[in-house]
Scaffold this motif. Structure first.
Motif, PDB file in Angstrom:
ATOM      1  N   THR A 170       0.848  -1.197   0.000  1.00 57.11           N
ATOM      2  CA  THR A 170       0.000   0.000   0.000  1.00 57.11           C
ATOM      3  C   THR A 170       0.884   1.248   0.000  1.00 57.11           C
ATOM      4  O   THR A 170       2.067   1.191   0.356  1.00 57.11           O
ATOM      5  N   PHE A 171       0.283   2.369  -0.390  1.00 51.93           N
ATOM      6  CA  PHE A 171       0.997   3.647  -0.294  1.00 51.93           C
ATOM      7  C   PHE A 171       1.495   3.880   1.119  1.00 51.93           C
ATOM      8  O   PHE A 171       2.579   4.423   1.340  1.00 51.93           O
ATOM      9  N   ALA A 172       0.693   3.470   2.101  1.00 50.12           N
ATOM     10  CA  ALA A 172       1.053   3.698   3.507  1.00 50.12           C
ATOM     11  C   ALA A 172       2.258   2.853   3.928  1.00 50.12           C
ATOM     12  O   ALA A 172       2.976   3.206   4.860  1.00 50.12           O
ATOM     13  N   GLN A 173       2.468   1.714   3.236  1.00 48.87           N
ATOM     14  CA  GLN A 173       3.640   0.882   3.511  1.00 48.87           C
ATOM     15  C   GLN A 173       4.876   1.387   2.759  1.00 48.87           C
ATOM     16  O   GLN A 173       5.994   1.292   3.254  1.00 48.87           O
ATOM     17  N   LEU A 174       4.645   1.905   1.567  1.00 50.24           N
ATOM     18  CA  LEU A 174       5.771   2.342   0.728  1.00 50.24           C
ATOM     19  C   LEU A 174       6.449   3.588   1.281  1.00 50.24           C
ATOM     20  O   LEU A 174       7.631   3.805   1.073  1.00 50.24           O
ATOM     21  N   GLY A 175       5.670   4.428   1.980  1.00 50.05           N
ATOM     22  CA  GLY A 175       6.254   5.626   2.584  1.00 50.05           C
ATOM     23  C   GLY A 175       6.307   6.803   1.617  1.00 50.05           C
ATOM     24  O   GLY A 175       6.146   6.666   0.405  1.00 50.05           O
TER      25      GLY A 175
END
Length: 203
Positions: A170-175
């Motif tokens: 997810t975008f939230a994991q990718l940073g």
């Protein structure tokens, strides 16, 4: 060269930081609408498209200030839901709701939907109104699918649910660093940057 002024038609701190970061190399001073005394200006986003909303927000500010005005509208379009939440992405679960409320509603709407049918895209349209009131829009898109649960702690909005094609996260994991290179807004901002470079060159 003198610093031209850019006013961002948003009160969203996350968005302001993201835009400042991507445009930091350009010779413009960037201000939020609050910094130019228009923090209370609320524009009803009642357009049928992202483009209509972005232009409406930019013009509302442009009528009141000197400088270049930038406004964007972003939507998450889920194929299985016929493009919802779309233009209603920020208020999907109702007015004045949290990111978490919207994410919960989206998960509920997709309950029982298998992974291959959870395809989606994020779209951003940015409207630029120049000092002489000319309007231009640029566009960015990022494809992915909606996960089964929130994952990751970075980002905002639907970032913890949106698994980016080709990344498996997810975008939230990718940073932020990765997101600011590959996201729908990053792509639109790259095009915006080119338009602003032209404006800077015209000076």
């Amino acid at each position: 060269m003198k610093n031209k002024k850019i006013i961002l038609s948003t009160g969203n701190i996350d968005k302001i930081e993201e835009i400042k970061d991507i445009l930091k190399d350009l010779p413009f001073s960037i201000h939020s609408k609050k910094e130019v005394g228009l923090g209370d200006l609320e524009v009803e986003e009642d357009g049928d498209t992202l483009e209509e909303n972005a232009i409406k927000k930019a013009m509302a500010i442009s009528e009141r200030v000197d400088g270049i005005v930038i406004a964007d509208d972003t939507g998450l379009f889920v194929d299985k839901l016929n493009g919802a939440p779309g233009v209603y992405s920020s208020r999907y679960a109702g007015e004045d709701v949290s990111y978490e409320d919207n994410n919960r509603k989206l998960l509920k709407e997709l309950e029982g939907t298998p992974s291959e049918e959870r395809t989606a895209k994020f779209q951003t349209v940015i409207a630029i109104v120049t000092e002489d009131k000319k309007i231009k829009t640029v566009y960015g898109e990022c494809r992915g699918r909606i996960g089964f649960e929130v994952k990751g702690s970075e980002g905002f909005g639907y970032d913890p649910l949106f698994i980016v094609d080709g990344y498996g996260k997810t975008f939230a994991q990718l940073g932020e660093e990765v997101k600011n290179k590959i996201s729908h807004r990053a792509k639109a901002l790259e095009k915006l940057k080119k338009e602003l470079e032209k404006l800077a060159g015209d000076d």
